[in-house]
Design an enzyme around this catalytic site. Structure first.
Site, PDB file in Angstrom:
ATOM      1  CG  ASP A 328     -21.637  20.923   5.796  1.00 22.84           C
ATOM      2  OD1 ASP A 328     -22.498  20.923   6.759  1.00 22.84           O
ATOM      3  OD2 ASP A 328     -20.393  21.586   5.753  1.00 22.84           O
ATOM      4  CG  ASP A 330     -22.702  27.267   7.646  1.00 23.87           C
ATOM      5  OD1 ASP A 330     -23.204  27.753   6.483  1.00 23.87           O
ATOM      6  OD2 ASP A 330     -23.353  27.292   8.737  1.00 23.87           O
ATOM      7  CE1 TYR A 339     -23.488  27.632  16.405  1.00 27.63           C
ATOM      8  CE2 TYR A 339     -21.720  28.936  17.657  1.00 27.63           C
ATOM      9  CZ  TYR A 339     -22.384  27.887  17.413  1.00 27.63           C
ATOM     10  OH  TYR A 339     -22.108  26.812  18.207  1.00 27.63           O
ATOM     11  CE  LYS A 441     -17.377  21.958  10.854  1.00 26.63           C
ATOM     12  NZ  LYS A 441     -17.948  22.635   9.360  1.00 26.63           N
TER      13      LYS A 441
END
Length: 478
Positions: A328, A330, A339, A441
């Protein structure tokens, strides 16, 4: 809310190739209730399709058709899209009182259509995916077909994985049949020779109907012919590492579930029904009479001209030989700036330098990042590409894939859906079972479960990237 009906096609391969058209119709009717009318044998193919609201089983014979017409009348459909070409599809829609009926103007049904799509012989000389997609495209020429992915839920993937857990990896799926006829079938003894060679490297599973087994006595070969439902077949196939097949319904399921494949073509044309884009390799005959599109032939020179060595070498080119770590972006490689859209907010984690140890150990480093800010018009897509290129140019990443779609679009590439790793597998011959997914996450963990890799979650399994490297190195030495 309007009710919209789609009359699905009747053959498995056509059904797969019609998926982009069904999704295109959803884009035309984003707020409508969409029902799909289909024969019972194909129900399992569409039960996971998020672009439709319900599946209605088409009932054949006169009594069944009358019952179907009555059922459709009750639902008061505003429009019917007839992907099936038959006169019967238009007649049933007409008798069901559906005021708008859209479909190709062929098979003597033009007068039953309120929005006929003009048909010429040349229209059948385009790929069938494009042929079906012409129907929604008539209403919005800017639409373009997506890839015909099929995405079984993770729970059903895990059940299939459990059935295959005793087999040595990699697993080659073999589908030696084709319902169209013998002209689409490579010779059985050649399939058997490939299977026997492959069992020296891994295991083989055979799919098809009960008459399509290969009669091989080998503990590394498992015969699923005639033993699976359609949904079970899809899930088992999605858990295989490679697929060898003829031009058949299983071939279409193979590329739709992301399995790298070798497809053998004789009497038919890959330009019309072959795997799209990056799905694998097509082996075809150079005989002048091919493709003839006949289902019977006394000689079948086209299939006989394709030898075992050619197919074997193609399989070796797709052999899953690479290990990868999927990262991943961010929150994993750099600070999550909510963002990220300007360089001033870009803060890379210093432990990224430790990833060189994974490269030195033979792992590919591949980024997979959801970037819905692109579709939300928050982030410029070119900025996303620039950030991703930095990881390639400065930190040795081999590739960096991203999903630009909004979560509501139901795309196949947005994590935890497996689209991005599947594309990487096609490009780099990756063995998922020897690979890792690293993120911060739950979606990253779910992605790992989807593809059968090991998941490492920063903040739970590891404190930072350096600890991630240590975990992977310990696994290698275990």
């Amino acid at each position: 809310m309007d009710n919209v009906l789609i009359r699905a096609v009747n053959w498995l391969g056509d059904a797969v190739m019609s998926l982009p058209a069904i999704r295109g119709i959803r884009k035309l009717h984003s707020d409508s209730n969409i029902s799909l009318l289909v024969k019972e044998k194909l129900y399992d193919l569409f039960k996971w399709e998020s672009s439709i609201n319900e599946v209605i089983i088409y009932k054949p014979r006169i009594a069944g058709k009358i019952k179907t017409i009555k059922e459709l009348r009750k639902k008061k459909f505003k429009r019917a899209y007839l992907l099936q070409n038959a006169f019967d599809a238009a007649l049933i829609s007409f008798l069901a009182g559906i005021p708008e009926r859209v479909g190709w103007s062929r098979d003597m049904r033009g007068l039953l259509l309120t929005h006929p799509v003009p048909y010429h012989g040349e229209d059948r000389k385009i790929h069938h995916i494009d042929y079906f997609f012409e129907i929604p495209k008539r209403f919005n020429p800017s639409l373009s077909p997506d890839y015909p992915w099929i995405n079984p839920p993770v729970e059903e993937r895990l059940r299939a994985r459990e059935k295959l857990k005793g087999l040595q990896r990699p697993i080659l799926a073999v589908a030696p049949g084709a319902k169209y006829g013998d002209t689409k079938k490579w010779e059985t003894h050649k399939f058997i020779e490939i299977v026997e060679r492959f069992t020296e490297k891994g295991s083989v599973v055979v799919f098809g109907n009960s008459a399509e087994g290969l009669q091989i006595e080998n503990s590394s070969v498992y015969d699923f012919t005639g033993k699976t439902s359609l949904s079970e077949l899809v899930c088992l196939l999605s858990e295989c590492d490679l697929l060898l097949c003829n031009d058949s319904g299983i071939m279409h399921l193979g590329y739709a579930t992301g399995v790298p494949l070798i497809a053998i073509f004789g009497s038919t044309s890959p330009e019309l029904t072959g795997p799209p884009r990056f799905a694998g390799k097509v082996i075809r005959s150079n005989i002048s009479c091919s493709p003839c599109f006949k289902n019977r032939c006394d000689y079948i020179k086209c299939m006989k001209s394709i030898d075992v060595e050619e197919v074997w070498n193609a399989l070796l080119e797709l052999f899953p030989s690479q290990r990868a770590v999927f990262f991943d972006r961010d929150g994993t490689l750099c600070k999550d700036a909510n963002y990220l859209r300007r360089w001033e907010d870009f803060e890379i984690f210093p432990e990224i330098e430790s990833l060189k140890e994974l490269k030195d150990s033979g792992f590919l480093l591949i980024g997979v990042t959801n970037q819905s800010g692109i579709r939300r018009s928050i982030i410029e897509e070119e900025f996303v590409r620039e950030v991703n290129r930095l990881f390639i140019d400065k930190y040795g990443f081999d590739d960096f894939l991203y999903c630009p779609h909004h979560p509501d679009e139901g795309c196949f590439c947005r994590k935890p859906n497996p689209g991005m790793p599947l594309i990487a597998r096609y490009k780099y011959n990756i063995d998922f079972k020897k690979s890792y997914v690293v993120g911060d996450k739950q979606t990253d963990f779910e992605l790992a479960r989807m593809i059968g890799a090991k998941g490492i979650i920063i903040g739970k399994d590891a404190k930072n990237l350096k600890e991630v490297v240590e975990i992977i190195k310990r696994d290698m030495n275990a």
